[in-house]
Design a protein around this motif. Sequence first.
Motif, PDB file in Angstrom:
ATOM      1  N   LEU A   1      10.658 -32.541  30.304  1.00 28.54           N
ATOM      2  CA  LEU A   1      10.344 -31.930  31.702  1.00 28.54           C
ATOM      3  C   LEU A   1       8.908 -30.282  31.674  1.00 28.54           C
ATOM      4  O   LEU A   1       8.168 -30.425  32.477  1.00 28.54           O
TER       5      LEU A   1
ATOM      6  N   TYR B   1      13.258 -33.574  41.565  1.00 30.47           N
ATOM      7  CA  TYR B   1      14.639 -33.370  40.321  1.00 30.47           C
ATOM      8  C   TYR B   1      15.859 -33.910  40.699  1.00 30.47           C
ATOM      9  O   TYR B   1      16.682 -34.158  39.980  1.00 30.47           O
TER      10      TYR B   1
ATOM     11  N   ALA C   1      17.164 -37.072  35.782  1.00 34.38           N
ATOM     12  CA  ALA C   1      16.295 -36.175  36.505  1.00 34.38           C
ATOM     13  C   ALA C   1      14.579 -36.267  35.880  1.00 34.38           C
ATOM     14  O   ALA C   1      14.284 -36.142  36.465  1.00 34.38           O
TER      15      ALA C   1
END
Length: 309
Positions: A153, A173, A199
């Motif tokens: 991420l 997301y 995500a």
Amino acid sequence: MSTTDEFRRNSDNFCYRHPDRQSFVLCQRCLRTVCSECRTPAAVGVICPECMAQQRAAETPAQKKAERRWASRRPAVVVASGRPLATLTIIAITGLVYIIGIIPGLGSILSNALMFYGPYLVPQFGAFEPWRLFTVSLVHSGFFHIALNMLALWFIGRNLEPLLGRWRFVVLYVLGTLGGSVAVALLAPLTPVVGASGAIFALFGALLVIGRHIGADIRVIAVLIGINFAWPFVVALITSIGTGDFISALNGVGISWQAHLGGLITGAAVGFVYARTRLARQRALQIGLLVGVGAVLLALLVIPVVVYY
């Protein structure tokens, strides 16, 4: 401090092209101070006019073609610059949930309350908890699980968030999380899952599509997506050599490839929406299409509810 003589004598506190304009924003390339009129948002930070001219001179034919395709006299949607605050916030919240989860007596309770499990979408089972479609990205099975997801991420978000803007990044997301949960409900309806993999793969999918539209070299992104998506199948194949049961081996890997697939497809769809509606006058259309993507995902949940539950 801004009124002292020492401050006024320091040229680093003023735009190098407009010495009368105070600013504290630096060009990410030459590190000179630029004002709001002189800076252009980049993937990370901003670029001054001179560095932008040098960058354009070094562009490949494919990048120049993509830039011409995107060019317009109408103003484009303004994106965020500076620190990826949304990315850092998501990491902080997810990390906080993990820390709370390792407190003795709370871990199993928290995981059971936030994980995604398809039957909880049907009131007949005694519990209707649709929030699990989204909260699944907050809980993880262990340290390495959350560490790998949050590291991915950070690497993607610090580049993609400034390109999209904070709220568009958050929407991506959230929709990616939803897409991963929907895919699990469709393809593995009785499998409980945790993690932000859906995500994360949505970010991969959006980055792939947006990169293609702006003329970037997406080969590295495509290879990373391929490796990450194929990994559970490779592990299952190796494991099944001794048993001969590939399906059981795949189920035993502990990686939800269904969430990966759902997130990837959802992210690609959202990335396509962003790529095609980047002008300010298209904001209403963009919002409508994003709502449409969410509505389609929710509508798909009717299938497992009717067929499996």
